[in-house]
Scaffold this motif. Structure first.
Motif, short mmCIF file in Angstrom:
data_model
loop_
_atom_site.label_atom_id
_atom_site.label_comp_id
_atom_site.label_asym_id
_atom_site.label_seq_id
_atom_site.Cartn_x
_atom_site.Cartn_y
_atom_site.Cartn_z
N GLU A 90 -8.30 7.94 7.39
CA GLU A 90 -9.13 7.59 6.25
C GLU A 90 -8.39 6.66 5.29
O GLU A 90 -8.97 5.71 4.76
CB GLU A 90 -9.58 8.85 5.51
CG GLU A 90 -10.56 9.72 6.29
CD GLU A 90 -9.88 10.78 7.14
OE1 GLU A 90 -10.51 11.82 7.38
OE2 GLU A 90 -8.72 10.57 7.56
N ASP A 91 -7.09 6.93 5.06
CA ASP A 91 -6.29 6.08 4.19
C ASP A 91 -6.23 4.64 4.72
O ASP A 91 -6.31 3.67 3.96
CB ASP A 91 -4.87 6.62 4.06
CG ASP A 91 -4.79 7.86 3.17
OD1 ASP A 91 -5.79 8.20 2.53
OD2 ASP A 91 -3.71 8.48 3.13
N ILE A 92 -6.07 4.52 6.03
CA ILE A 92 -6.02 3.19 6.65
C ILE A 92 -7.34 2.45 6.43
O ILE A 92 -7.37 1.28 6.03
CB ILE A 92 -5.71 3.30 8.16
CG1 ILE A 92 -4.33 3.91 8.40
CG2 ILE A 92 -5.83 1.94 8.83
CD1 ILE A 92 -4.02 4.18 9.85
N HIS A 144 0.85 -1.19 0.00
CA HIS A 144 0.00 0.00 0.00
C HIS A 144 0.89 1.24 0.00
O HIS A 144 2.06 1.20 0.39
CB HIS A 144 -0.93 0.01 1.22
CG HIS A 144 -0.22 0.01 2.54
ND1 HIS A 144 0.31 1.15 3.11
CD2 HIS A 144 0.05 -1.00 3.42
CE1 HIS A 144 0.86 0.85 4.27
NE2 HIS A 144 0.72 -0.45 4.48
N ALA A 145 0.31 2.35 -0.43
CA ALA A 145 1.02 3.62 -0.36
C ALA A 145 1.12 4.03 1.10
O ALA A 145 0.37 3.56 1.96
CB ALA A 145 0.26 4.68 -1.16
N GLU A 146 2.05 4.93 1.41
CA GLU A 146 2.20 5.40 2.78
C GLU A 146 0.91 6.07 3.23
O GLU A 146 0.34 6.89 2.54
CB GLU A 146 3.36 6.40 2.89
CG GLU A 146 3.58 6.84 4.34
CD GLU A 146 4.73 7.84 4.47
OE1 GLU A 146 4.99 8.27 5.60
OE2 GLU A 146 5.33 8.18 3.44
N LEU A 180 11.52 10.35 8.90
CA LEU A 180 10.13 9.90 9.02
C LEU A 180 9.22 11.12 9.07
O LEU A 180 9.44 12.04 9.85
CB LEU A 180 9.93 9.09 10.29
CG LEU A 180 10.43 7.66 10.23
CD1 LEU A 180 10.13 6.97 11.54
CD2 LEU A 180 9.80 6.90 9.10
N SER A 181 8.22 11.13 8.23
CA SER A 181 7.28 12.26 8.19
C SER A 181 6.33 12.22 9.37
O SER A 181 5.97 11.16 9.88
CB SER A 181 6.46 12.19 6.91
OG SER A 181 5.39 13.08 6.95
N GLU A 182 5.93 13.39 9.83
CA GLU A 182 4.94 13.46 10.92
C GLU A 182 3.56 13.05 10.44
O GLU A 182 2.62 12.98 11.23
CB GLU A 182 4.89 14.87 11.50
CG GLU A 182 6.08 15.20 12.38
CD GLU A 182 5.88 16.47 13.19
OE1 GLU A 182 4.80 17.06 13.08
OE2 GLU A 182 6.79 16.83 13.93
N THR A 183 3.44 12.76 9.14
CA THR A 183 2.15 12.29 8.64
C THR A 183 1.99 10.79 8.82
O THR A 183 1.00 10.21 8.38
CB THR A 183 2.00 12.63 7.15
OG1 THR A 183 3.08 12.06 6.42
CG2 THR A 183 1.98 14.12 6.93
N HIS A 184 2.94 10.13 9.51
CA HIS A 184 2.80 8.73 9.86
C HIS A 184 1.44 8.57 10.52
O HIS A 184 1.01 9.46 11.24
CB HIS A 184 3.91 8.34 10.85
CG HIS A 184 4.63 7.08 10.45
ND1 HIS A 184 4.08 5.85 10.62
CD2 HIS A 184 5.85 6.89 9.91
CE1 HIS A 184 4.95 4.93 10.22
NE2 HIS A 184 6.02 5.53 9.76
#
Length: 494
Positions: free
Chosen positions: A85-87, A78-80, A486-490
């Motif tokens: 909502e993405d999850i 899957h994309a990051e 690591l992005s904070e959008t994790h």
């Protein structure tokens, strides 16, 4: 002789649910499969014991496969993830999830912490229904600027504020002078997670630090800064009226729990959390807000944050969350929930086709009784250091004990919060597991204890600090072999 009327082919009139007992029985016997799809099952912990065929579909397995009603599919490419909502959209497209839903049959119903129009489309493809208001309406309600306007209509006042775009610092000063709210300010953009889009501005230097997050973001909520205490209250807007839960304290910005200034990191629920006058006022304002939400077309579960001025005792509307929240587990496990029904059960009732009748005034009066509230607290434990590593050992979900020497030790596996017997026991829900990256702001887990985690002065008490240190010390990690950004959008799970 009168002709006998045939009822053949005519549907039998469905009996209306008349009381709490009938509502409980209805959900215990309902054949409709209901799924809570989210990163974890934390927000609706325990709801599976109130509704037959209620299952959790989760991305993170907090229970190592031991929870009978949690389904976690195997990892697929899957994309990051950029959002919850993405999850959820990833899960709804996962073959193992689709197979589970088809295998269980029925007419599936879905509830979420967060969802969007793509989620709605995927649910429709699965032949299901989303048991929440439309994503488009929820997004409008979730706008902090819109919250102020709804509150004004309902007679629920916000902290003295003005709503305006901000071009630069000089423009901000002029806007505030015109509004008469001074220059010691709190700014909030329309959308954003707790602590991430709230800016404390007292000088031009403060403004410069956050300028890129303020300028060009459209209308901003600009508030006079007050010395306040945060609180939270959840409710459910039904066709019979708004049902209101208890007023809870909020844990905010504690450095032991979160790296984010102003970031939510837990709640307490206890009968004397605030004065009777404040509790009564908060319940009244929440009811009024809920009734206005009904007029706006919104129904179902929601949460309000109230700010209580420490000097004057004035109660101000902070923000609206048109959904379940991180505090929902507290609301739905309170003593009144076990005496009557969890608040979320009334949300399910609102969206099912079954007709019901409730005396909302009587229910709200009963839930306002201090005897209906027991003492609990929850702490959301994040990694607070500015570092990144890989977890090699993590404490499992279950019941822990606090020893006399301050050590915390695992006692037994359990997924019931009620298994906690006293203030020296706690339920820990593990989020991060071995192999996960541990980065600043990562959710390590949630700790639920009996009793308070704060002092009467609303600081972390010593028992809470020992619990936090004891749980954190059970995590072990190894450094990364190479530098990793690591992005904070994790994905944020709460």
């Amino acid at each position: 002789m009168a002709k006998k009327t045939s009822t053949k082919g005519n549907p039998k009139p469905r009996k209306m649910l008349q009381n709490i007992s009938e509502i409980r029985r209805y959900f215990h016997r309902s054949e409709d499969p209901i799924y809570f799809v989210s990163a974890t099952n934390f927000n609706l912990l325990g709801l599976d014991e109130w509704a037959k065929n209620f299952k959790y579909i989760s991305y993170i397995d907090c229970y190592d496969g031991q929870h009978p009603n949690v389904f976690c599919p195997s990892e697929a490419p899957h994309a990051e993830f950029q959002s919850i909502e993405d999850i959820n959209n990833y899960l709804l497209q996962h073959k193992e999830v689709i197979d589970l839903i088809k295998r269980r049959g029925g007419k599936p119903k879905f509830v979420f912490l967060m969802f969007d129009e793509e989620t709605e489309r995927l649910v429709k493809e699965l032949g299901g229904q989303v048991w929440f208001p439309k994503a488009k309406l929820r997004t409008r309600m979730d706008n902090k600027i819109e919250t102020v306007r709804i509150g004004n209509k309902a007679g629920v006042p916000s902290v003295p504020n003005t709503l305006s775009e901000v071009k630069d610092y000089e423009h901000l000063r002029k806007v505030c002078e015109k509004a008469g709210i001074g220059h010691d300010l709190v700014l909030q953009s329309a959308f954003g997670d707790s602590g991430h889009t709230t800016f404390f501005i007292k000088s031009e230097a403060d403004f410069r630090r956050h300028e890129h997050e303020i300028v060009g973001e459209g209308e901003i909520k600009i508030m006079k800064r007050i010395d306040c205490r945060g609180s939270a209250i959840e409710a459910c807007a039904t066709e019979q009226g708004t049902i209101v839960g208890p007023l809870m304290t909020e844990l905010v910005g504690f450095k032991e729990l979160t790296p984010y200034r102003g970031g939510w990191c837990g709640n307490e629920i206890f009968s004397t959390a605030f004065s009777p006058k404040v509790r009564e006022k908060a319940r009244d304002l929440t009811f009024k807000f809920g009734e206005q939400l009904r007029k706006e077309g919104y129904r179902g579960y929601f949460e309000l944050d109230f700010l209580i001025d420490k000097k004057t005792g004035d109660l101000w509307l902070g923000e609206l969350n048109p959904r379940i929240t991180g505090a929902s587990s507290m609301t739905n496990h309170a003593a009144f929930a076990h005496a009557d029904a969890p608040l979320f059960l009334f949300h399910l009732l609102e969206f099912c086709s079954k007709k019901f009748r409730l005396d909302v005034d009587e229910l709200n009066s009963r839930w306002a009784d201090p005897d209906m509230i027991d003492n609990w607290s929850q702490m959301v434990i994040k990694h607070t250091e500015d570092s990144v590593d890989v977890i090699t050992k993590a404490p499992p979900t279950g019941i822990y004990r606090l020893k006399d020497d301050g050590r915390v030790e695992f006692n037994r596996f359990d997924y019931h919060r009620r298994a906690v017997e006293n203030e020296n026991e706690a339920f820990f829900l593990r989020i991060q597991k071995p192999g996960d990256f541990r980065y600043e702001g990562a959710d390590l887990g949630i700790l639920v204890t009996r009793g308070r985690s704060m002092t009467p002065g609303f600081k972390l008490n010593e028992r809470a600090k020992r619990w936090i240190h004891g749980i954190k010390s059970q995590f072990e990690a190894r450094p990364l072999p190479t530098a990793v950004e690591l992005s904070e959008t994790h994905h944020k799970i709460l």
